[in-house]
Design a protein around this motif. Structure first.
Motif, short mmCIF file in Angstrom:
data_model
loop_
_atom_site.label_atom_id
_atom_site.label_comp_id
_atom_site.label_asym_id
_atom_site.label_seq_id
_atom_site.Cartn_x
_atom_site.Cartn_y
_atom_site.Cartn_z
N PRO A 236 0.82 -1.23 0.00
CA PRO A 236 0.00 0.00 0.00
C PRO A 236 0.84 1.27 0.00
CG PRO A 236 -0.86 -1.58 1.59
CD PRO A 236 0.47 -2.11 1.14
N PHE A 237 1.97 1.26 0.71
CA PHE A 237 2.84 2.43 0.71
C PHE A 237 3.36 2.71 -0.69
CE2 PHE A 237 7.15 4.09 0.62
CZ PHE A 237 6.97 5.31 1.24
N MET A 238 3.86 1.69 -1.37
CA MET A 238 4.40 1.88 -2.71
C MET A 238 3.32 2.35 -3.68
SD MET A 238 7.63 1.37 -2.71
CE MET A 238 8.88 0.65 -1.63
N GLN A 239 2.14 1.82 -3.55
CA GLN A 239 1.05 2.27 -4.42
C GLN A 239 0.72 3.73 -4.18
OE1 GLN A 239 -1.73 -0.82 -3.24
NE2 GLN A 239 -1.45 -1.92 -5.18
N GLU A 240 0.74 4.17 -2.94
CA GLU A 240 0.50 5.58 -2.62
C GLU A 240 1.56 6.49 -3.25
OE1 GLU A 240 0.45 5.83 1.58
OE2 GLU A 240 -1.48 4.79 1.81
N GLN A 241 2.78 5.96 -3.40
CA GLN A 241 3.87 6.73 -3.98
C GLN A 241 3.87 6.71 -5.51
OE1 GLN A 241 5.94 8.52 -1.83
NE2 GLN A 241 4.38 7.75 -0.42
N GLY A 242 2.95 5.99 -6.10
CA GLY A 242 2.90 5.89 -7.55
C GLY A 242 3.87 4.88 -8.12
N VAL A 243 4.32 3.96 -7.29
CA VAL A 243 5.27 2.94 -7.74
C VAL A 243 4.49 1.74 -8.28
CG1 VAL A 243 7.09 1.34 -6.99
CG2 VAL A 243 7.00 3.67 -6.07
N ALA A 244 4.86 1.27 -9.45
CA ALA A 244 4.22 0.09 -10.03
C ALA A 244 4.59 -1.15 -9.21
CB ALA A 244 4.67 -0.09 -11.48
N ILE A 245 3.65 -2.07 -9.08
CA ILE A 245 3.86 -3.29 -8.31
C ILE A 245 3.95 -4.49 -9.26
CG2 ILE A 245 2.98 -4.82 -6.52
CD1 ILE A 245 3.80 -2.07 -5.48
N ASN A 246 5.00 -5.26 -9.11
CA ASN A 246 5.15 -6.52 -9.83
C ASN A 246 4.97 -7.63 -8.80
OD1 ASN A 246 5.66 -8.50 -11.69
ND2 ASN A 246 7.86 -8.09 -11.85
N ASP A 247 3.83 -8.28 -8.81
CA ASP A 247 3.49 -9.22 -7.74
C ASP A 247 4.12 -10.59 -8.00
OD1 ASP A 247 2.44 -10.43 -5.54
OD2 ASP A 247 0.34 -9.96 -5.98
N LEU A 248 5.42 -10.66 -7.75
CA LEU A 248 6.13 -11.92 -7.92
C LEU A 248 5.73 -12.93 -6.84
CD1 LEU A 248 9.74 -10.76 -8.89
CD2 LEU A 248 7.82 -11.39 -10.38
N TYR A 249 5.28 -12.43 -5.68
CA TYR A 249 4.80 -13.35 -4.64
C TYR A 249 3.64 -14.18 -5.19
CZ TYR A 249 2.63 -15.19 -0.42
OH TYR A 249 2.09 -16.04 0.52
N ARG A 250 2.64 -13.51 -5.75
CA ARG A 250 1.46 -14.23 -6.24
C ARG A 250 1.83 -15.16 -7.38
NH1 ARG A 250 -4.03 -11.07 -7.60
NH2 ARG A 250 -3.88 -10.85 -5.33
N LEU A 251 2.68 -14.70 -8.29
CA LEU A 251 3.08 -15.53 -9.43
C LEU A 251 3.76 -16.81 -8.96
CD1 LEU A 251 3.60 -16.08 -12.43
CD2 LEU A 251 5.64 -14.63 -12.26
N LEU A 252 4.72 -16.67 -8.05
CA LEU A 252 5.45 -17.85 -7.59
C LEU A 252 4.60 -18.73 -6.69
CD1 LEU A 252 8.12 -19.33 -7.71
CD2 LEU A 252 8.93 -17.93 -5.80
N LYS A 253 3.77 -18.13 -5.86
CA LYS A 253 2.92 -18.90 -4.95
C LYS A 253 1.98 -19.83 -5.71
CE LYS A 253 1.31 -19.80 -0.79
NZ LYS A 253 2.13 -20.58 0.19
N SER A 254 1.51 -19.37 -6.87
CA SER A 254 0.56 -20.16 -7.64
C SER A 254 1.22 -21.38 -8.30
CB SER A 254 -0.09 -19.30 -8.72
OG SER A 254 0.86 -18.89 -9.69
N ARG A 255 2.58 -21.37 -8.35
CA ARG A 255 3.29 -22.48 -9.02
C ARG A 255 4.54 -22.88 -8.23
NH1 ARG A 255 4.17 -20.54 -15.17
NH2 ARG A 255 5.00 -22.67 -15.30
#
Length: 293
Positions: A236-255
């Motif tokens: 949430p902090f990074m999103q407030e700063q306008g930083v793009a999020i690359n959700d590698l957690y979700r990608l790796l968790k799914s596989r």
């Protein structure tokens, strides 16, 4: 480009004039650039080269390359035996920056992160070959407090980036001493990560933050619940700063069983390819977006 004609005398040098002459500019009216150090003590050759470039991005990139190759931007540190080399270098870097073909140089991507970054970096380099120059610290970037302390040195070594993809978190989530709990508690993690992001924005507004990747059951020092707590507080902090999020957690968790190595933490060869491609795709997408602000 003609070789700069450089002369060093006791208190003055024609470094700036030599650079301008090599670039085809006339000397024009004299200024502080004609006499060794520029205002603020900067190398006159560097100052003249920077003044010749039309954009701030090009100037940042030239300054970073100059410091990377000489070790300093200060006249006092370079004066003497290094001066002639600095004049030639500054003139060459400026000529490269002014070259129409230079669509100049490829945009520079800087990767910052721990051993997971080091796992997928070769794939990123392969995926982005011919599109981006990919640079990164040679070392593991470890934990948040360490990364904050080392940032300046990494920028000097890697040069000025056009875009940054980064993550710090696995080390922070580790338990080194059981009685101490998580190595970096969430509130402290947020404090240091926000300071890192503040420093990154001084170099480029194109920044991507990757979530910290999961671990498999059986990992001795990392715990999935601690990783998730750090991701929950930082995203949430990074999103407030306008930083793009690359959700590698979700990608790796799914596989995870398919992509992680037997040590329960790192990426196997397929995982390196999958995450590396995801990073490359995120970089392409963010770089095409309009500059922030």
């Amino acid at each position: 480009m003609p070789l700069p004609r450089f002369e060093l005398q006791s208190d003055t040098c024609n470094a700036a004039e030599a650079v301008r002459g090599a670039l085809g500019f006339t000397a024009g009216n004299a200024s502080a650039l004609d006499f060794g150090a520029a205002p603020g003590g900067e190398c006159g050759a560097l100052a003249a080269a920077l003044a010749a470039l039309p954009t701030e991005t090009a100037r940042r990139k030239l300054r970073g390359e100059f410091i990377k190759l000489t070790g300093s931007a200060a006249c006092a540190s370079l004066k003497g035996v290094h001066c002639a080399h600095c004049v030639e270098l500054a003139a060459r870097l400026a000529a490269d920056g002014l070259s129409p073909a230079s669509g100049g140089t490829l945009p520079r991507l800087m990767l910052i992160g721990d051993s997971i970054r080091m796992n997928y970096q070769p794939t990123v380099e392969k995926e982005l070959a011919g599109e981006f120059e990919v640079v990164a610290p040679e070392e593991n970037c470890r934990f948040a407090k360490f990364a904050l302390n080392e940032l300046e040195r990494w920028f000097e070594a890697c040069g000025e980036p056009d875009i940054i993809h980064w993550n710090i978190g696995l080390w922070d989530s580790a338990v080194v001493c059981k009685e101490d709990g998580m190595f970096t508690p969430p509130e402290e993690y947020l404090h240091y990560m926000s300071r890192i992001q503040r420093e990154l924005f001084k170099h480029t507004d194109k920044v991507i933050f990757a979530t910290t990747t999961p671990v498999l059951p059986g990992s001795q020092n990392q715990h999935i619940e601690y990783i998730e707590s750090l991701n929950r507080i930082i995203v949430p902090f990074m999103q407030e700063q306008g930083v793009a999020i690359n959700d590698l957690y979700r990608l790796l968790k799914s596989r995870e069983s398919e992509l992680q190595s037997p040590d329960c933490i790192h990426l196997n060869p397929l995982g390196q390819q999958v995450l590396g491609k995801a990073v490359a795709d995120a970089v392409r997408a963010r770089y095409r977006q309009e500059t922030r602000g």
